[in-house]
Write an enzyme that holds these catalytic residues in place. Structure first.
Site, PDB file in Angstrom:
ATOM      1  N   HIS A 157       0.836  -1.202   0.000  1.00 35.13           N
ATOM      2  CA  HIS A 157       0.000   0.000   0.000  1.00 35.13           C
ATOM      3  C   HIS A 157       0.870   1.251   0.000  1.00 35.13           C
ATOM      4  CE1 HIS A 157       1.030  -0.518   4.242  1.00 35.13           C
ATOM      5  NE2 HIS A 157       0.776   0.781   4.419  1.00 35.13           N
TER       6      HIS A 157
ATOM      7  N   HIS B 227       4.681   0.164   0.245  1.00 40.08           N
ATOM      8  CA  HIS B 227       5.429  -0.610   1.240  1.00 40.08           C
ATOM      9  C   HIS B 227       4.554  -1.717   1.807  1.00 40.08           C
ATOM     10  CE1 HIS B 227       3.567   2.804   3.300  1.00 40.08           C
ATOM     11  NE2 HIS B 227       3.481   2.025   4.376  1.00 40.08           N
TER      12      HIS B 227
ATOM     13  N   ARG C  38       4.805   6.419  13.722  1.00 36.92           N
ATOM     14  CA  ARG C  38       4.862   7.020  12.395  1.00 36.92           C
ATOM     15  C   ARG C  38       4.363   8.461  12.441  1.00 36.92           C
ATOM     16  NH1 ARG C  38       0.900   4.978   7.781  1.00 36.92           N
ATOM     17  NH2 ARG C  38      -0.333   6.731   8.518  1.00 36.92           N
TER      18      ARG C  38
ATOM     19  N   ASP D 172       0.483   4.987   1.871  1.00 36.29           N
ATOM     20  CA  ASP D 172      -0.304   5.428   3.028  1.00 36.29           C
ATOM     21  C   ASP D 172      -1.431   6.395   2.633  1.00 36.29           C
ATOM     22  OD1 ASP D 172       1.192   3.899   4.815  1.00 36.29           O
ATOM     23  OD2 ASP D 172       2.640   5.515   5.178  1.00 36.29           O
TER      24      ASP D 172
HETATM   25  O1  LIG Z   1       4.781  -2.232  10.092  1.00 36.76           O
HETATM   26  C1  LIG Z   1       5.404  -1.959   9.061  1.00 36.76           C
HETATM   27  O2  LIG Z   1       6.462  -2.508   8.737  1.00 36.76           O
HETATM   28  C2  LIG Z   1       4.849  -0.935   8.104  1.00 36.76           C
HETATM   29  C3  LIG Z   1       3.796  -0.115   8.748  1.00 36.76           C
HETATM   30  C4  LIG Z   1       3.141   0.817   7.783  1.00 36.76           C
HETATM   31  O3  LIG Z   1       2.536   0.439   6.820  1.00 36.76           O
HETATM   32  C5  LIG Z   1       3.276   2.261   8.021  1.00 36.76           C
HETATM   33  O4  LIG Z   1       3.925   2.662   8.983  1.00 36.76           O
HETATM   34  O5  LIG Z   1       2.736   3.027   7.227  1.00 36.76           O
HETATM   35 FE   LIG Z   2       1.825   2.113   5.667  1.00 41.67          FE
END
Ligand SMILES: O=C(O)CCC(=O)C(=O)O
Ligand SMILES: [Fe+2]
Length: 317
Positions: A103, A259, A274, A105
Site C-alpha cells: 500500500h 510498502h 509514524r 499510506d
Molecule cells: O509495520 C510496518 O512494517 C509498516 C507499517 C506501515 O505500513 C506504516 O507505517 O505506514
Molecule cells: Fe503504511
C-alpha cells in the site's frame, strides 16, 4: 556501493538497493537541524525514495514530530484518533497492527501524505522487516503499450475495503473495531493511475491496497488490470527490504513508493511510531487532479481521548 558526501561534511548517503533505498549517516535527527542538512536529507529522499538512519534512539514523540516539521506539516490520520493528542501514530503488534499488504499510506483521500517517517522502538528477535517498492521505476519499465494504457486510467481508492476477506483469521471484535475506527468515515477518492510527481516530475503508478476498482471498468476487468500493473510494482528487483534495529528511522516518499510490513515475527512485540507529512492533490499526465467522491469534504481528524481500540487497526494504513 556508491557513496557521496553532500553538505554538511559529516553526512553521507550510501545507496543500498538498485531501484531504491539509501543509508544516511552522520546526522542526529531532531528539530534543530541546519537548513543545508535538511536540504541534503530531502534530496536523498527524493533520489532514493526511502532513506534509513541508524542509532536515532534519542528521539521521542516530540523530537520525532519536530524533525517531521522540517520536511513539511505533520498530519493526523483521517480516521484513527491519536491516542495521546499527537500526530505520531503507533504501529504496535500488541494492538494487532499489521500492514502486510502492499500500500501507499492513506490514498483514500485526495491529498494523501507526501512523506512518512517511521521510528522503531521495540523490534522482535526475528522477522518484522518492511519492504518498499519504487512506483516510478515500475512505471518506467512497463512496456510502452501498458504505459500508454495506464496513462489514461483513473482508479477509485477507499478505506472501506473487505476487511474480513483480507484477514480471514480476524476475531469478531477486530472486525467491529475496524468498522468503528478505521472505516468510521468511508472515503472514496478517484486518482489518476499515473501521477506526475510534484517535485521530481517523474511519472509514478498510483495503486496499492486501497484501490477498489478502475473507473469505467467492470469489477472483473478492474481486478485483472490492477493485478497486472501491481505485479510490476512488486517484482523483487523493484523492491528493497529493511531489517529493523531499535533506534532506526525510515523516511519514504509516499508519492513514489508502496510498502509492506512482513508479518512473520509470531507473537513477539514490535512497536514503531509514524509521523506523516502533508501532501498535495495528485495530477495525472493529462493535468486532471484527483477528486474526492465521498464524503463531501475531508472532516477534521479527531484527537482522542482514544479507547484501546483506536490504534488497533492503525497499521492497515
Ligand atoms: O509495520 C510496518 O512494517 C509498516 C507499517 C506501515 O505500513 C506504516 O507505517 O505506514
Ligand atoms: Fe503504511
Amino acid at each position: 556501493m556508491s557513496t557521496t558526501a553532500p553538505s554538511p561534511a559529516t553526512l553521507t548517503v550510501t545507496k543500498l538497493g538498485g531501484r531504491l533505498g539509501a543509508l544516511v549517516s552522520g546526522v542526529r535527527l531532531g528539530g534543530d537541524l541546519a537548513p543545508e542538512t535538511v536540504a541534503a536529507i530531502r534530496a536523498a529522499l527524493l533520489a532514493h525514495k526511502v532513506v534509513f538512519f541508524r542509532g536515532q534512539d534519542h528521539l521521542d514523540e516530540d523530537r520525532h514530530e519536530a524533525f517531521g516539521r522540517l520536511l513539511g506539516t505533520p498530519v493526523a490520520h483521517p480516521t484513527v484518533p491519536s491516542a495521546d493528542g499527537r500526530y505520531s501514530l503507533p504501529i504496535d503488534s500488541d494492538q494487532g497492527g499489521r500492514a502486510n499488504q502492499w500500500h501507499t499510506d492513506v490514498t483514500f483521500v485526495p491529498a494523501y501524505p507526501a512523506f512518512s517517517i517511521l521510528r522503531a522502538s521495540v523490534i522482535p528477535p526475528y522477522g518484522g522487516n518492511t519492504l518498499w517498492a519504487n512506483t516510478a521505476t515500475a512505471y518506467a519499465n512497463l512496456p510502452a503499450p501498458l504505459r500508454r494504457l495506464a496513462d489514461e486510467l483513473r482508479a477509485v481508492h477507499s478505506n472501506d475495503y473487505d476487511y474480513a476477506a483480507l484477514r480471514p483469521g480476524a476475531l469478531p471484535e477486530q472486525l467491529v473495531r475496524y468498522r468503528e475506527v478505521f472505516a468510521s468515515t468511508k472515503f472514496l477518492t478517484e486518482h489518476p493511475v499515473v501521477r506526475v510527481h510534484p517535485e521530481t516530475g517523474e511519472r509514478v503508478l498510483l495503486l496499492g491496497g486501497f484501490v477498489q476498482r478502475i473507473a469505467g471498468l467492470t469489477a472483473s476487468d478492474s481486478r485483472t488490470l490492477v493485478q497486472l500493473l501491481q505485479s510490476h510494482i512488486e517484482r523483487p528487483e523493484n523492491t528493497f527490504r529493511w531489517q529493523w534495529q531499535v533506534g532506526d528511522v525510515a523516511i519514504w516518499d509516499n508519492r513514489a513508493t508502496q510498502h509492506y510490513g512482513v508479518d512473520d515475527s509470531d507473537d513477539h512485540d514490535r512497536k514503531l511510531r509514524r509521523v506523516t507529512i502533508d501532501g498535495d492533490v495528485p495530477v495525472g499526465v493529462d493535468g486532471r487532479p484527483s477528486v474526492l467522491l465521498a464524503p463531501e469534504s475531508v472532516p477534521e481528524p479527531s484527537f482522542g481521548p482514544a479507547s484501546g481500540a483506536s490504534t488497533r487497526e492503525a497499521a492497515a494504513v
